[in-house]
Design a protein around this motif. Structure first.
Motif, PDB file in Angstrom:
ATOM      1  N   ASN A   1      28.574  -2.825  -8.233  1.00  0.00           N
ATOM      2  CA  ASN A   1      27.346  -3.308  -7.610  1.00  0.00           C
ATOM      3  C   ASN A   1      26.786  -2.354  -6.569  1.00  0.00           C
ATOM      4  O   ASN A   1      25.657  -2.470  -6.151  1.00  0.00           O
ATOM      5  CB  ASN A   1      27.551  -4.693  -7.012  1.00  0.00           C
ATOM      6  N   ASP A   2      27.598  -1.387  -6.154  1.00  0.00           N
ATOM      7  CA  ASP A   2      27.099  -0.414  -5.199  1.00  0.00           C
ATOM      8  C   ASP A   2      26.526   0.778  -5.958  1.00  0.00           C
ATOM      9  O   ASP A   2      27.246   1.643  -6.421  1.00  0.00           O
ATOM     10  CB  ASP A   2      28.234   0.039  -4.285  1.00  0.00           C
ATOM     11  N   TYR A   3      25.201   0.770  -6.095  1.00  0.00           N
ATOM     12  CA  TYR A   3      24.562   1.808  -6.896  1.00  0.00           C
ATOM     13  C   TYR A   3      24.224   3.052  -6.097  1.00  0.00           C
ATOM     14  O   TYR A   3      23.664   3.987  -6.620  1.00  0.00           O
ATOM     15  CB  TYR A   3      23.287   1.261  -7.541  1.00  0.00           C
ATOM     16  N   ARG A   4      24.526   3.058  -4.799  1.00  0.00           N
ATOM     17  CA  ARG A   4      24.198   4.235  -3.962  1.00  0.00           C
ATOM     18  C   ARG A   4      22.737   4.646  -4.139  1.00  0.00           C
ATOM     19  O   ARG A   4      22.440   5.770  -4.513  1.00  0.00           O
ATOM     20  CB  ARG A   4      25.109   5.409  -4.336  1.00  0.00           C
ATOM     21  N   TYR A   5      21.867   3.699  -3.926  1.00  0.00           N
ATOM     22  CA  TYR A   5      20.437   4.033  -3.989  1.00  0.00           C
ATOM     23  C   TYR A   5      20.112   5.089  -2.956  1.00  0.00           C
ATOM     24  O   TYR A   5      20.625   5.051  -1.840  1.00  0.00           O
ATOM     25  CB  TYR A   5      19.602   2.808  -3.645  1.00  0.00           C
ATOM     26  N   PHE A   6      19.256   6.034  -3.288  1.00  0.00           N
ATOM     27  CA  PHE A   6      18.646   6.869  -2.243  1.00  0.00           C
ATOM     28  C   PHE A   6      17.273   7.319  -2.711  1.00  0.00           C
ATOM     29  O   PHE A   6      16.997   7.325  -3.911  1.00  0.00           O
ATOM     30  CB  PHE A   6      19.554   8.035  -1.849  1.00  0.00           C
TER      31      PHE A   6
ATOM     32  N   ILE B   1      15.431   5.997 -12.180  1.00  0.00           N
ATOM     33  CA  ILE B   1      14.425   5.934 -11.118  1.00  0.00           C
ATOM     34  C   ILE B   1      13.888   4.507 -11.058  1.00  0.00           C
ATOM     35  O   ILE B   1      13.405   3.960 -12.051  1.00  0.00           O
ATOM     36  CB  ILE B   1      13.284   6.946 -11.341  1.00  0.00           C
ATOM     37  N   SER B   2      14.028   3.897  -9.876  1.00  0.00           N
ATOM     38  CA  SER B   2      13.671   2.495  -9.694  1.00  0.00           C
ATOM     39  C   SER B   2      13.038   2.350  -8.312  1.00  0.00           C
ATOM     40  O   SER B   2      12.734   3.351  -7.662  1.00  0.00           O
ATOM     41  CB  SER B   2      14.946   1.650  -9.812  1.00  0.00           C
ATOM     42  N   GLN B   3      12.838   1.119  -7.862  1.00  0.00           N
ATOM     43  CA  GLN B   3      12.372   0.893  -6.488  1.00  0.00           C
ATOM     44  C   GLN B   3      13.342  -0.079  -5.846  1.00  0.00           C
ATOM     45  O   GLN B   3      13.699  -1.081  -6.450  1.00  0.00           O
ATOM     46  CB  GLN B   3      10.963   0.293  -6.479  1.00  0.00           C
ATOM     47  N   TYR B   4      13.766   0.211  -4.628  1.00  0.00           N
ATOM     48  CA  TYR B   4      14.793  -0.615  -4.012  1.00  0.00           C
ATOM     49  C   TYR B   4      14.269  -1.304  -2.766  1.00  0.00           C
ATOM     50  O   TYR B   4      13.884  -2.465  -2.804  1.00  0.00           O
ATOM     51  CB  TYR B   4      16.027   0.259  -3.715  1.00  0.00           C
ATOM     52  N   GLU B   5      14.185  -0.547  -1.643  1.00  0.00           N
ATOM     53  CA  GLU B   5      13.814  -1.217  -0.397  1.00  0.00           C
ATOM     54  C   GLU B   5      12.332  -1.542  -0.306  1.00  0.00           C
ATOM     55  O   GLU B   5      11.935  -2.492   0.360  1.00  0.00           O
ATOM     56  CB  GLU B   5      14.258  -0.376   0.797  1.00  0.00           C
TER      57      GLU B   5
ATOM     58  N   LEU C   1       0.841  -1.204   0.000  1.00  0.00           N
ATOM     59  CA  LEU C   1       0.000   0.000   0.000  1.00  0.00           C
ATOM     60  C   LEU C   1       0.872   1.248   0.000  1.00  0.00           C
ATOM     61  O   LEU C   1       0.420   2.331  -0.348  1.00  0.00           O
ATOM     62  CB  LEU C   1      -0.921  -0.008   1.222  1.00  0.00           C
ATOM     63  N   TYR C   2       2.117   1.062   0.413  1.00  0.00           N
ATOM     64  CA  TYR C   2       3.046   2.189   0.480  1.00  0.00           C
ATOM     65  C   TYR C   2       4.377   1.734  -0.094  1.00  0.00           C
ATOM     66  O   TYR C   2       4.951   0.745   0.344  1.00  0.00           O
ATOM     67  CB  TYR C   2       3.219   2.610   1.955  1.00  0.00           C
ATOM     68  N   SER C   3       4.845   2.411  -1.121  1.00  0.00           N
ATOM     69  CA  SER C   3       6.185   2.099  -1.630  1.00  0.00           C
ATOM     70  C   SER C   3       6.822   3.402  -2.108  1.00  0.00           C
ATOM     71  O   SER C   3       6.134   4.398  -2.315  1.00  0.00           O
ATOM     72  CB  SER C   3       6.132   1.070  -2.762  1.00  0.00           C
ATOM     73  N   ILE C   4       8.145   3.383  -2.228  1.00  0.00           N
ATOM     74  CA  ILE C   4       8.805   4.612  -2.660  1.00  0.00           C
ATOM     75  C   ILE C   4       9.697   4.330  -3.871  1.00  0.00           C
ATOM     76  O   ILE C   4      10.079   3.194  -4.129  1.00  0.00           O
ATOM     77  CB  ILE C   4       9.649   5.259  -1.536  1.00  0.00           C
ATOM     78  N   PHE C   5       9.973   5.418  -4.597  1.00  0.00           N
ATOM     79  CA  PHE C   5      10.909   5.320  -5.719  1.00  0.00           C
ATOM     80  C   PHE C   5      12.290   5.766  -5.262  1.00  0.00           C
ATOM     81  O   PHE C   5      12.410   6.649  -4.409  1.00  0.00           O
ATOM     82  CB  PHE C   5      10.426   6.192  -6.885  1.00  0.00           C
ATOM     83  N   ASP C   6      13.303   5.107  -5.817  1.00  0.00           N
ATOM     84  CA  ASP C   6      14.687   5.430  -5.463  1.00  0.00           C
ATOM     85  C   ASP C   6      15.478   5.803  -6.706  1.00  0.00           C
ATOM     86  O   ASP C   6      15.116   5.437  -7.818  1.00  0.00           O
ATOM     87  CB  ASP C   6      15.372   4.205  -4.825  1.00  0.00           C
ATOM     88  N   ARG C   7      16.557   6.522  -6.475  1.00  0.00           N
ATOM     89  CA  ARG C   7      17.507   6.780  -7.552  1.00  0.00           C
ATOM     90  C   ARG C   7      18.593   5.720  -7.498  1.00  0.00           C
ATOM     91  O   ARG C   7      19.227   5.541  -6.455  1.00  0.00           O
ATOM     92  CB  ARG C   7      18.134   8.167  -7.392  1.00  0.00           C
ATOM     93  N   LYS C   8      18.802   5.052  -8.603  1.00  0.00           N
ATOM     94  CA  LYS C   8      19.873   4.065  -8.723  1.00  0.00           C
ATOM     95  C   LYS C   8      20.971   4.754  -9.518  1.00  0.00           C
ATOM     96  O   LYS C   8      20.805   5.044 -10.707  1.00  0.00           O
ATOM     97  CB  LYS C   8      19.338   2.848  -9.463  1.00  0.00           C
ATOM     98  N   SER C   9      22.075   5.049  -8.811  1.00  0.00           N
ATOM     99  CA  SER C   9      23.080   5.922  -9.419  1.00  0.00           C
ATOM    100  C   SER C   9      24.059   5.166 -10.294  1.00  0.00           C
ATOM    101  O   SER C   9      24.707   4.223  -9.834  1.00  0.00           O
ATOM    102  CB  SER C   9      23.880   6.631  -8.323  1.00  0.00           C
ATOM    103  N   TYR C  10      24.098   5.513 -11.526  1.00  0.00           N
ATOM    104  CA  TYR C  10      25.222   5.103 -12.382  1.00  0.00           C
ATOM    105  C   TYR C  10      25.192   5.972 -13.616  1.00  0.00           C
ATOM    106  O   TYR C  10      24.155   6.526 -13.967  1.00  0.00           O
ATOM    107  CB  TYR C  10      25.187   3.620 -12.719  1.00  0.00           C
ATOM    108  N   PHE C  11      26.320   6.142 -14.237  1.00  0.00           N
ATOM    109  CA  PHE C  11      26.342   6.962 -15.436  1.00  0.00           C
ATOM    110  C   PHE C  11      26.638   6.123 -16.646  1.00  0.00           C
ATOM    111  O   PHE C  11      27.505   5.259 -16.641  1.00  0.00           O
ATOM    112  CB  PHE C  11      27.397   8.082 -15.357  1.00  0.00           C
ATOM    113  N   TYR C  12      25.862   6.371 -17.688  1.00  0.00           N
ATOM    114  CA  TYR C  12      26.106   5.746 -18.964  1.00  0.00           C
ATOM    115  C   TYR C  12      25.562   6.742 -19.972  1.00  0.00           C
ATOM    116  O   TYR C  12      24.637   7.493 -19.646  1.00  0.00           O
ATOM    117  CB  TYR C  12      25.347   4.397 -19.006  1.00  0.00           C
ATOM    118  N   PRO C  13      26.107   6.812 -21.190  1.00  0.00           N
ATOM    119  CA  PRO C  13      25.624   7.840 -22.130  1.00  0.00           C
ATOM    120  C   PRO C  13      24.118   7.762 -22.407  1.00  0.00           C
ATOM    121  O   PRO C  13      23.500   8.781 -22.721  1.00  0.00           O
ATOM    122  CB  PRO C  13      26.429   7.559 -23.408  1.00  0.00           C
TER     123      PRO C  13
END
Ligand SMILES: [Zn+2]
Length: 493
Positions: free
Chosen positions: A283-288, A108-112, A88-100
């Motif tokens: 593998n460490d995408y620094r989700y927040f 923008i993804s969902q993590y936890e 009923l409650y979920s949040i969106f996270d930023r999955k950090s990585y750079f690619y062209p």
């Protein structure tokens, strides 16, 4: 290298038997929405490069994403179809990585807190009606990235795919063989297509798969070290990659080595997996948490509404085909893999056919062959289900033979004419006139006195020859059942 002998092959095979593969699959699939996940750009496939783009999906600074409600509804629909618990409650996270192809530097993804948790998909690779459950970890939503295109003199980026809504469906490592992996993927794709959540077209890149694989001694319960194979975009590649990787890991372990945890790419040209350079997979995408989107709150009413509108699922249809229509589990599976084929079969028998198995057989052979050979959709490749049903009804009534129906069907696929008109035009109506058949039998008996004498003396095998001769004399149009009956009577008399 020592040439492999038959003996060493035998040893490998024995070693392979004492191991068990442990496989988990992560499937990414596009949701079938008109617009992208966070902007109003068209999400469809096939536009010219960078035609469906705006500042939001090109990742310009200072823009704000707005969540597409339809995408959330389709993700919930998939979650319910896979027996997941809907958050009923979920949040969106930023999955950090750079690619062209991801210029804003994060996806923008969902993590936890994924939108859907748990659940399972039932598979029946043996086709014996005893399904096995492959548990799911989660289904979450995310946006797709753009596409890099490498040409001889330039690298280009097409952002049409950037921001297209995806769900990622993550299984538990419950899969134990190539066959089960194939069955799982086919079932997932069938469900997605039945509920209209995705087209599941691999060739257009909207159904992609990552595979986690480890091996362990059969009978043990600890997991071995796993490797990941990324971005497989056909069922065949998934199957080949699993076969190759399982064999490779067993060989490493058998030669006293250790499997290292790494990410591999499948090389379809060389038919092998090879490790990516370690820099290519941080593998460490620094989700927040994504600060530009409020938490996603889903009401129980919305979930109930979506559940109430759930279309029939492939598994339910298979069960109905077995229990209500009288098909075998195998026939039910083949006919229900694609919703259009299942609908076609049901429409055809709805014209009042009594022989459901005969109709199933006709659809599985003649109709599916027409589709496969033409490479077109069912609707374009074959006559309407009503016309095919009408044709099969003529077989049931004895008006035409099954062979004549096959001839007529092939002609109908090309001409677009109806069943009755085609049977007329090709003069396929079979002769059920007892006196005409009787006359043909009499002439045969008169023309072949020696063979008739042999038959009457006990050479039963000649009966088939007589039937063939009468059919030939009547240009193949005689009702075969009547030919059999009349001939038998006359020969015994
Ligand atoms: Zn856009």
């Amino acid at each position: 290298m020592i040439p492999e002998t038959a003996d060493s092959q035998g040893k490998h095979a024995m070693a392979a038997d004492s191991y068990e593969a442990v496989i988990g699959l992560e499937v990414h699939t596009h949701l079938l929405t008109r617009a992208k996940l966070f902007c109003g750009c068209a999400a469809g496939f096939g536009a010219g490069p960078n035609e469906n783009v705006c500042p939001v999906c090109m990742g310009m600074p200072g823009v704000l994403p707005v969540l597409n409600r339809r995408a959330v509804e389709l993700a919930i629909l998939m979650g319910l179809a896979a027996h997941c618990e809907i958050s009923l409650y979920s949040i969106f996270d930023r999955k950090s990585y750079f690619y062209p192809d991801l210029p804003k530097g994060y996806q923008i993804s969902q993590y936890e807190t994924p939108l859907c948790k748990g659940g399972y998909i039932e598979i029946d690779p043996a086709g014996n009606g005893e399904p096995r459950r492959i548990r799911l970890v989660r289904i979450h939503m995310e946006e797709d990235a753009g596409k890099n295109i490498h040409e001889a003199d330039a690298s280009l980026v097409d952002f049409n795919r950037s921001g297209v809504p995806l769900v990622e469906i993550v299984s538990e490592p419950d899969i134990r063989s190539v066959e089960e992996a194939g069955a799982y993927l086919r079932e997932l794709r069938a469900i997605l297509r039945y509920i209209g959540a995705s087209e599941g077209r691999m060739e257009e890149g909207n159904f992609r798969c990552d595979v986690n694989i480890s091996v362990r001694r059969a009978g043990t319960s600890e997991y071995g070290t796993k490797t990941e194979i990324k971005n497989l975009n056909s069922f065949r590649f998934v199957e080949k990659a699993i076969e190759h990787e399982v064999k490779r890991q067993i060989e490493v372990l058998e030669s006293g080595g250790r499997v290292t945890q790494e990410t591999h790419l499948w090389d379809p040209l060389r038919q092998e997996t090879r490790p990516m350079r370690s820099k290519e997979f941080a593998n460490d995408y620094r989700y927040f948490p994504e600060p530009d989107l409020p938490p996603l709150r889903v009401s129980q009413e919305l979930i109930d509404q979506i559940r109430a509108a759930m279309p029939e699922l492939p598994a339910d249809r298979r069960a109905r085909f077995v229990h209500d229509v009288g098909l075998t589990p195998y026939e039910a599976r083949v006919l229900s893999e694609e919703r259009e084929v299942a609908d076609y079969f049901e429409k055809a028998i709805a014209v009042g056919l009594k022989n459901h198995k005969g109709a199933a057989n006709f659809v599985m052979t003649e109709v599916l062959r027409a589709v496969n050979e033409s490479g077109k959709s069912l609707e374009q490749a074959a006559p309407s289900a009503d016309e095919t049903g009408a044709l099969l009804k003529m077989v049931e009534a004895g008006t035409i033979s099954l062979n004549a129906a096959k001839t007529a069907f092939a002609a109908m696929c090309k001409s677009g004419l109806g069943a009755a008109a085609t049977v007329d035009e090709l003069e396929l109506v079979q002769v059920s006139d007892a006196s005409a058949i009787g006359a043909a039998c009499d002439s045969l008996i008169a023309a072949e006195p020696a063979k008739v004498a042999q038959y009457r003396a006990g050479r039963d095998k000649l009966f088939g020859f007589f039937v063939g001769m009468v059919m030939k004399a009547m240009a193949g149009k005689a009702n075969p059942k009547m030919v059999n009956e009349i001939l038998r009577k006359k020969l015994s008399g």
